[in-house]
Scaffold this active site. Sequence first.
Site, PDB file in Angstrom:
ATOM      1  N   GLY A  48      71.005  32.315  57.930  1.00 60.45           N
ATOM      2  CA  GLY A  48      70.885  33.318  56.869  1.00 60.45           C
ATOM      3  C   GLY A  48      69.694  34.258  56.942  1.00 60.45           C
ATOM      4  CG  ASP A 104      69.107  32.685  53.468  1.00 57.10           C
ATOM      5  OD1 ASP A 104      68.468  31.687  53.063  1.00 57.10           O
ATOM      6  OD2 ASP A 104      70.273  32.601  53.883  1.00 57.10           O
ATOM      7  CG  ASP A 107      71.804  27.790  45.245  1.00 57.00           C
ATOM      8  OD1 ASP A 107      71.798  28.439  44.201  1.00 57.00           O
ATOM      9  OD2 ASP A 107      72.771  27.074  45.589  1.00 57.00           O
ATOM     10  CE  LYS A 135      72.422  32.109  44.234  1.00 58.80           C
ATOM     11  NZ  LYS A 135      73.760  31.522  44.385  1.00 58.80           N
ATOM     12  CB  VAL A 157      74.320  37.388  46.542  1.00 64.91           C
ATOM     13  CG1 VAL A 157      74.137  37.772  45.084  1.00 64.91           C
ATOM     14  CG2 VAL A 157      73.288  36.343  46.958  1.00 64.91           C
ATOM     15  CG  ASP A 163      77.558  32.479  55.296  1.00 67.06           C
ATOM     16  OD1 ASP A 163      76.503  32.100  54.751  1.00 67.06           O
ATOM     17  OD2 ASP A 163      78.471  31.695  55.623  1.00 67.06           O
ATOM     18  NE  ARG A 169      75.994  33.989  58.912  1.00 70.01           N
ATOM     19  CZ  ARG A 169      75.484  33.044  58.122  1.00 70.01           C
ATOM     20  NH1 ARG A 169      74.516  33.343  57.294  1.00 70.01           N
ATOM     21  NH2 ARG A 169      75.954  31.815  58.151  1.00 70.01           N
TER      22      ARG A 169
END
Length: 183
Positions: A48, A104, A107, A135, A157, A163, A169
Site C-alpha cells: 500500500g 499508507d 485502521d 482512521k 478508501v 487497493d 492502487r
Amino acid sequence: MTEKAFHENIKRILISEAEIKAKIKEAGEQISQDYKEKPLLLVSILNGAFVFMADLCRAISIPCEIAFLCAKSYYNETVSSGTVEIVMDLKQDISQYHVLIIEDIIDTGRTLHDILQLLKARNPLSLNVITLLDKPDRRVIDLKPNRSLFTIPDIFVIGYGLDCGEIYRNLPYIAEYDSKETI
Ligand code: IMP
Ligand code: MG
C-alpha cells in the site's frame, strides 16, 4: 473487472492530487529538518505505501536511504493481537539508523503494532511513524502515528497505493469506494 465497473465503484474523490501534494511537501520539509545530520532510513510497508514512499522521499532534501518491508497479519475476531508474517524483510541492520516507517493507512492499528514490535527489537537509533491516512474511529490497539497527513472517517478508501482486491492502487487521488457495483 470491467472498465465500466472500475469507474462505477469510484464513489467520490475524497482527497485530490493537489491536496496530497501540498501535505507531502510540508511533511518532507519537516522531516528534512528533524533528521538533519542523522542517518535516516525510510521504511515503506508494501504494497500500500509504495506510492506515498515514492512521492515523500522526493520531498525530502537531506541524504536518506530507502527500504521496503512486506508484511501480512493474521487475526481473528477474538484475538486482539495476532501474528505478523514477514513476506519480505529488510536487508540492512537497522541498529545504525534512525528509522521512519512510511505507512499508507492505520485502521485497527494491528499491523503497525506488530511491525513496531518487530523493528524495536532490532534496536534502531530511533523509530517513528508517518502515515498518509489515519482512521482513528476503527482503532482496536491504542496506537498514534508521529505524523498523519489526513484523518478520515470510517469509510473504505482506494487509490494512491490503496487497493480493493488489488485493484485501484494506480488512481492518483484518494477516493471513497462504492461497494454496490462489485463484479
Ligand atoms: P490495520 O492492521 O487494521 O491497521 O490495517 C491496516 C491495513 O489494512 C492497511 O495497511 C491497508 O492495507 C488495509 N486497509 C485498512 N483500511 C483500508 C481502506 O480503507 N482501504 C484500503 N485498505 C485499507
Ligand atoms: Mg498497508
